[in-house]
Design a protein around this motif. Structure first.
Motif, PDB file in Angstrom:
ATOM      1  N   PHE A  44       2.105  11.764  -9.896  1.00 22.26           N
ATOM      2  CA  PHE A  44       1.468  13.066  -9.713  1.00 22.26           C
ATOM      3  C   PHE A  44       2.488  14.200  -9.847  1.00 22.26           C
ATOM      4  N   LEU A  45       3.704  13.935  -9.396  1.00 22.89           N
ATOM      5  CA  LEU A  45       4.722  14.995  -9.393  1.00 22.89           C
ATOM      6  C   LEU A  45       5.566  15.031 -10.673  1.00 22.89           C
ATOM      7  N   GLY A  46       5.104  14.329 -11.697  1.00 15.77           N
ATOM      8  CA  GLY A  46       5.787  14.480 -12.985  1.00 15.77           C
ATOM      9  C   GLY A  46       6.265  13.192 -13.626  1.00 15.77           C
ATOM     10  N   GLY A  47       6.141  12.074 -12.917  1.00 14.64           N
ATOM     11  CA  GLY A  47       6.503  10.784 -13.509  1.00 14.64           C
ATOM     12  C   GLY A  47       7.925  10.358 -13.192  1.00 14.64           C
ATOM     13  N   SER A  48       8.144   9.065 -13.360  1.00 13.59           N
ATOM     14  CA  SER A  48       9.422   8.449 -13.015  1.00 13.59           C
ATOM     15  C   SER A  48      10.625   9.153 -13.664  1.00 13.59           C
ATOM     16  N   GLY A  49      11.595   9.496 -12.833  1.00 16.76           N
ATOM     17  CA  GLY A  49      12.808  10.158 -13.334  1.00 16.76           C
ATOM     18  C   GLY A  49      12.657  11.668 -13.451  1.00 16.76           C
TER      19      GLY A  49
ATOM     20  N   ALA B  88       9.474   3.683  -3.316  1.00 16.20           N
ATOM     21  CA  ALA B  88       9.085   4.286  -4.596  1.00 16.20           C
ATOM     22  C   ALA B  88       9.636   5.694  -4.780  1.00 16.20           C
ATOM     23  N   ILE B  89       9.711   6.479  -3.729  1.00 14.59           N
ATOM     24  CA  ILE B  89      10.084   7.895  -3.965  1.00 14.59           C
ATOM     25  C   ILE B  89      11.554   8.227  -3.740  1.00 14.59           C
ATOM     26  N   ASP B  90      12.266   7.403  -2.976  1.00 12.91           N
ATOM     27  CA  ASP B  90      13.652   7.771  -2.657  1.00 12.91           C
ATOM     28  C   ASP B  90      14.566   7.762  -3.876  1.00 12.91           C
ATOM     29  N   LYS B  91      14.136   7.080  -4.935  1.00 12.33           N
ATOM     30  CA  LYS B  91      14.993   7.081  -6.127  1.00 12.33           C
ATOM     31  C   LYS B  91      14.728   8.300  -7.020  1.00 12.33           C
TER      32      LYS B  91
ATOM     33  N   ILE C 251       0.847  -1.200   0.000  1.00 12.65           N
ATOM     34  CA  ILE C 251       0.000   0.000   0.000  1.00 12.65           C
ATOM     35  C   ILE C 251       0.884   1.253   0.000  1.00 12.65           C
ATOM     36  N   GLY C 252       1.924   1.240   0.824  1.00 14.24           N
ATOM     37  CA  GLY C 252       2.842   2.378   0.867  1.00 14.24           C
ATOM     38  C   GLY C 252       3.514   2.593  -0.479  1.00 14.24           C
ATOM     39  N   ARG C 253       3.896   1.473  -1.116  1.00  9.48           N
ATOM     40  CA  ARG C 253       4.550   1.575  -2.425  1.00  9.48           C
ATOM     41  C   ARG C 253       3.568   2.136  -3.461  1.00  9.48           C
ATOM     42  N   ALA C 254       2.316   1.677  -3.402  1.00  6.52           N
ATOM     43  CA  ALA C 254       1.303   2.187  -4.344  1.00  6.52           C
ATOM     44  C   ALA C 254       1.128   3.692  -4.152  1.00  6.52           C
ATOM     45  N   ALA C 255       1.136   4.133  -2.898  1.00  5.91           N
ATOM     46  CA  ALA C 255       1.010   5.576  -2.625  1.00  5.91           C
ATOM     47  C   ALA C 255       2.241   6.308  -3.158  1.00  5.91           C
ATOM     48  N   GLY C 256       3.411   5.698  -2.988  1.00  5.44           N
ATOM     49  CA  GLY C 256       4.651   6.312  -3.485  1.00  5.44           C
ATOM     50  C   GLY C 256       4.638   6.438  -5.004  1.00  5.44           C
ATOM     51  N   GLU C 257       4.186   5.385  -5.667  1.00  2.75           N
ATOM     52  CA  GLU C 257       4.133   5.425  -7.138  1.00  2.75           C
ATOM     53  C   GLU C 257       3.117   6.467  -7.607  1.00  2.75           C
ATOM     54  N   TYR C 258       2.032   6.555  -6.875  1.00  2.00           N
ATOM     55  CA  TYR C 258       1.014   7.563  -7.216  1.00  2.00           C
ATOM     56  C   TYR C 258       1.615   8.965  -7.072  1.00  2.00           C
ATOM     57  N   ALA C 259       2.377   9.143  -5.989  1.00  2.00           N
ATOM     58  CA  ALA C 259       3.010  10.451  -5.744  1.00  2.00           C
ATOM     59  C   ALA C 259       3.997  10.788  -6.864  1.00  2.00           C
ATOM     60  N   VAL C 260       4.801   9.805  -7.252  1.00  2.00           N
ATOM     61  CA  VAL C 260       5.788  10.030  -8.321  1.00  2.00           C
ATOM     62  C   VAL C 260       5.074  10.445  -9.602  1.00  2.00           C
TER      63      VAL C 260
END
Ligand code: FRU
Length: 318
Positions: A147-152, A180-183, A136-145
């Motif tokens: 929302f904030l512009g996408g991976s990378g 999900a977000i620390d990278k 669930i935390g990872r899903a939230a992290g991926e959602y955040a990524v």
């Protein structure tokens, strides 16, 4: 003679009533449930689902105790179940470390123990039932990524409001999110480790502090919906809620889903209560069946793409 027959008849009636009562009593499985608290709507839904499931089975005698957000009270509740030799104990522990010894004690005494939603520090119990908080935390992290512009490319200031840090869901929801977000080098965590204890008013306070300390906040990740709502209210009270994404966890229809539908939260992640499954699993074991060590409940992402449908399916809107 007449009197003797009448007395004999009376004695037989008494015997039948007493033995059937005794048999009726004997057939009941006493299940004790120790709930951590009843202060959040999610806990009330949990209790409701548990009671509704137990009511379907007349052979169950369910005893529910409220730990009132206090580990010592909860320990005493479990001790009471051990004393009364309950056939099974269900527990949703307020915190892991303090509740582990009493659960181990019950288990060692031969009472099956089902640990629900929050885990302990060892697995000397019969079964754990709950959501996968890391997932669930990872899903939230991926959602955040995203929302904030996408991976990378993700960029923004993020506030995290943690649940009770001595409870395993808060630890796992933190760990999964950070996987999900620390990278993402463009994402900046602007809060220090904090403890919102799952409460809306603490969510409000922690967000008020974050707003004071940071000119710009792009996203708030709170470990449950009440704290996400509290954070939203803090931002709204200073006119800074617009353009900020608020993510929560729980997704119960009358609370998190409603807030998503109203545009208050951007998304929430379903964290099913283990109420009905807990009763089902305990009964299965008590009737001679075998149960798995862990039962993982499913989750889903709830945002504006599906909130309306969930509201309608639950009769909350037409
Ligand atoms: C309720 C609650 C939920 C949360 C769960 C975690 O007490 O805080 O909001 O998802 O507990 O154990």
């Amino acid at each position: 003679m007449n009197v003797r027959i009448r007395m004999l008849f009376l004695a037989m009636v008494c015997f039948c009533v007493l033995t059937s009562a005794a048999i009726g009593e004997e057939k009941k499985f006493v299940i004790g449930f120790s709930q951590a608290t009843t202060t959040e709507p999610w806990r009330l839904l949990f209790n409701k689902e548990l009671r509704e499931e137990a009511e379907k089975h007349p052979e169950i005698k369910l005893i529910v105790r409220d730990g009132m957000d206090n580990a010592a009270t909860q320990i005493a509740d479990v001790e009471a179940f051990i004393q009364m030799k309950a056939d099974a104990i269900l527990i949703s522990p307020k915190v892991a470390a303090e509740l582990t010894p009493v659960v181990n004690k019950a288990y060692d005494a031969g009472i099956p123990v089902f640990v629900l939603d929050r885990d302990l520090t060892n697995d000397r119990y019969t079964q754990f039932i709950g959501g996968d908080n890391k997932l669930i935390g990872r899903a939230a992290g991926e959602y955040a990524v995203n929302f904030l512009g996408g991976s990378g490319k993700a960029k923004g200031n993020v506030v995290e409001i943690r649940g009770g840090k001595a409870a395993t869901p808060a630890q796992d929801r933190y760990a999964g999110f950070h996987e999900a977000i620390d990278k993402e080098p463009g994402i900046k965590m602007v809060t220090q480790p904090n403890d919102g204890d799952w409460k809306q008013d603490k969510g409000y306070e922690l967000m008020a502090e974050a707003l004071d300390a940071n000119e710009k906040i792009d996203l708030v990740y709170a470990h449950n919906d009440p704290m996400a709502y509290g954070a939203y209210m803090a931002a709204k009270d200073v006119g800074r809620e617009k353009g900020v994404a608020f993510l929560g966890i729980d997704g119960i229809p009358a609370e998190g889903v409603k807030w998503v539908h109203q545009g208050i939260l951007t998304a929430t992640f379903l964290y099913k209560t283990p109420g009905n499954e807990g009763v089902r699993q305990a009964l299965k074991l008590l009737k001679g069946g075998t149960v798995e060590k862990r039962v993982t409940l499913p989750t889903m992402t709830i945002d504006k793409s599906n909130a309306e449908k969930i509201m309608r399916d639950n009769g909350l809107i037409k």
